[in-house]
Design an enzyme around this catalytic site. Structure first.
Site, PDB file in Angstrom:
ATOM      1  CG  ASP A 188      -2.046   1.008   1.102  1.00 41.83           C
ATOM      2  OD1 ASP A 188      -1.750   2.211   0.875  1.00 41.83           O
ATOM      3  OD2 ASP A 188      -3.206   0.620   1.223  1.00 41.83           O
ATOM      4  CB  ILE A 189       1.151   4.000  -2.434  1.00 42.13           C
ATOM      5  CG1 ILE A 189       2.344   4.775  -2.947  1.00 42.13           C
ATOM      6  CG2 ILE A 189      -0.100   4.842  -2.401  1.00 42.13           C
ATOM      7  CD1 ILE A 189       3.467   3.938  -3.434  1.00 42.13           C
ATOM      8  CD  GLU A 204      -7.985   5.661  -1.625  1.00 41.63           C
ATOM      9  OE1 GLU A 204      -7.861   5.629  -0.387  1.00 41.63           O
ATOM     10  OE2 GLU A 204      -7.019   5.750  -2.403  1.00 41.63           O
ATOM     11  CG  HIS A 241      -8.316  -3.490  -1.977  1.00 42.52           C
ATOM     12  ND1 HIS A 241      -9.261  -2.816  -2.728  1.00 42.52           N
ATOM     13  CD2 HIS A 241      -8.089  -2.707  -0.883  1.00 42.52           C
ATOM     14  CE1 HIS A 241      -9.577  -1.683  -2.117  1.00 42.52           C
ATOM     15  NE2 HIS A 241      -8.883  -1.599  -0.995  1.00 42.52           N
ATOM     16  CG  HIS A 284      -6.401  -2.715   3.529  1.00 45.19           C
ATOM     17  ND1 HIS A 284      -5.658  -1.597   3.210  1.00 45.19           N
ATOM     18  CD2 HIS A 284      -7.635  -2.490   2.994  1.00 45.19           C
ATOM     19  CE1 HIS A 284      -6.404  -0.737   2.532  1.00 45.19           C
ATOM     20  NE2 HIS A 284      -7.614  -1.252   2.384  1.00 45.19           N
TER      21      HIS A 284
END
Ligand code: AMP
Length: 132
Positions: free
Chosen positions: A29-30, A88, A93, A95
Site C-alpha cells: 500500500d502506497i 476508495e 482487495h 489489507h
C-alpha cells in the site's frame, strides 16, 4: 475504464510488488498504516469482495494467507491484521497490516511516509520470504 489496480497488474502503473500468481497479486500500500502494509487483490476486476465467486474468493484468502506468513517472518510485529474496506478503490482487495497494537490498523491515523528505496526494500524482503 480499468481500475487503478488492474493497471498495476498490467504494469501500466508501477507498484512495489510482493507476490503474484496466475490469479492474484500482492503489492505494498502506497499510504501504509504500518511498515509492510500490503494489499492482496484478484487479478480479475470485481468491485465488491463479496461478489467474487466462491472458488476465486477462497483462492484470494489462501493467497493472502501465504503473503501474511511471509510478512510475519520479516516484519517486526506481533501478528498480521486483516481488513477489507474498498471505499476508495473499487477493485476488491484485502489489507494485510503488521500489528504491534490495535492502533496500527486504525485507518484514521496518519500514514507513514517512506522513500522509494524503503518501499522497495520492504517489498523485496517479504517477497523473499514467500514459500511456494
Ligand atoms: P480502500 O479502497 O478504502 O480499501 O483503500 C484503498 C487503498 O489503496 C488505500 O489504502 C490506498 O493507499 C491504496 N492505494 C491507492 N492507490 C494505490 C497505488 N497506486 N499503489 C498502492 N496502493 C494504493
Amino acid at each position: 475504464m480499468a481500475s487503478i489496480f488492474t493497471r498495476i497488474v498490467s504494469g501500466e502503473i508501477p507498484s512495489y510488488k510482493v507476490a503474484e500468481d496466475e490469479n492474484y497479486f500482492a503489492f505494498l500500500d502506497i499510504n501504509p498504516l504500518a511498515e509492510g502494509h500490503t494489499l492482496v487483490i484478484p487479478k480479475k476486476e470485481t468491485d465488491y469482495i463479496f461478489d467474487i465467486g466462491d472458488e476465486e474468493y477462497q483462492g484470494l484468502f489462501l493467497f493472502a494467507k501465504r503473503v501474511a506468513a511471509a510478512m510475519r517472518m520479516v516484519i517486526p510485529c506481533e501478528r498480521i491484521g486483516i481488513a477489507v474496506i474498498g471505499l476508495e478503490v473499487r477493485h476488491a482487495h484485502i489489507h494485510l497490516v503488521p500489528l504491534k497494537t490495535i492502533y496500527d490498523i486504525d485507518f484514521r491515523k496518519p500514514k507513514l511516509k517512506l522513500s522509494p528505496g524503503e518501499f522497495a526494500e520492504i517489498a523485496a524482503k517479504i517477497s523473499g520470504a514467500m514459500i511456494g
